[in-house]
Design a protein around this motif. Structure first.
Motif: not given
Length: 265
Positions: A120-121, A213, A216, A218-219, A237, A239-240, A245-246
């Motif tokens: 992210w992003p 998602r 990603c 990052t999630i 982290a 969700d988005v 937005r994270l």
């Protein structure tokens, strides 16, 4: 500009022949300061839309926060796309760079057979190392806003040529295909497909968010976010959200530098 035989120039004829009908124009230049800056200069022209500019070498490539992005000539894909988004809500413009990240990751997966994922992003990673950076800049606002989105994809850089140790390139990642002409065609095709679907949905983001998602990394990760103003938060982290937005331990982050933290030994 010197042409490295191990890094052949882009085949402009093939790029134009295979250009998706979504795009109105594709130009390739030997050298420029910044493809984003060049297209932003055209944004005021009402006829400018869905234009692509590719450079064999950038002398002043930019990343987020005005960071420089430099690569040897013909060693990366450096391109920008100018698009207009009629009727889009200003809050939804931030989804364009995320969409671009999805397109790049999918192109790299399908053509190069490299397991690309997103941080992210919109950074594209391979095994935790940065493969591609994306920068979106607004050219005009109003009911028919114009945005230029730039892509810097490392293709044949060696370890000694990487801008930072945390970066990588397709060749270093063991890509099956590293021909830049093939990569550009695939990348633009995936971008056109994603953008068309988003526009057809009236700029609704629910489907795009689900796709993002899935890609990603990052999630679910432990992260540190360096926020504008000097604030810092650490956490998971989770969700988005619908605005891109994270979510970190319930807190929504709209801008900042995110680092994936290694688990403690």
């Amino acid at each position: 500009m010197y042409s490295n035989l191990d890094r052949p120039p882009l085949n402009v004829t093939e790029l134009r022949r295979g250009l998706d009908p979504f795009f109105s124009q594709l130009d390739v230049v030997a050298e420029t300061g910044s493809t984003n800056a060049d297209l932003l200069a055209r944004a005021a022209d009402a006829e400018a839309d869905r234009s692509v500019l590719v450079a064999e070498f950038q002398t002043s490539g930019r990343g987020r926060h005005q960071r420089t992005w430099v690569s040897p000539a013909q060693a990366q894909v450096a391109l920008s796309v100018l698009v207009r988004l009629p009727g889009i809500a200003p809050a939804d413009l931030g989804w364009l760079p995320l969409l671009t990240g999805v397109a790049v990751a999918d192109a790299v997966r399908s053509v190069a057979k490299v397991p690309a994922e997103l941080k992210w992003p919109n950074d594209v990673l391979v095994e935790g190392r940065k493969l591609c950076g994306i920068l979106a800049e607004v050219g005009t606002t109003g009911k028919n806003p114009t945005v230029v989105v730039g892509i810097g994809l490392n293709v044949s850089l060696t370890e000694d040529e990487l801008p930072v140790p945390e970066a990588t390139s397709l060749v270093l990642a063991g890509a099956e295909v590293s021909d830049r002409t093939t990569l550009v065609r695939s990348l633009l095709r995936d971008f056109a497909s994603r953008f068309t679907a988003w526009e057809s949905a009236g700029w609704a983001t629910s489907e795009l968010a689900d796709v993002y998602r899935e890609r990603c990394a990052t999630i679910g990760a432990q992260v540190r976010a360096e926020l504008p103003g000097g604030d810092r938060i650490e956490g998971t982290a989770t969700d988005v959200d619908a605005n891109g937005r994270l979510i970190i331990d319930g807190r929504a982050v709209s801008a900042g530098d995110v680092t994936h933290l290694r688990p403690l030994e």
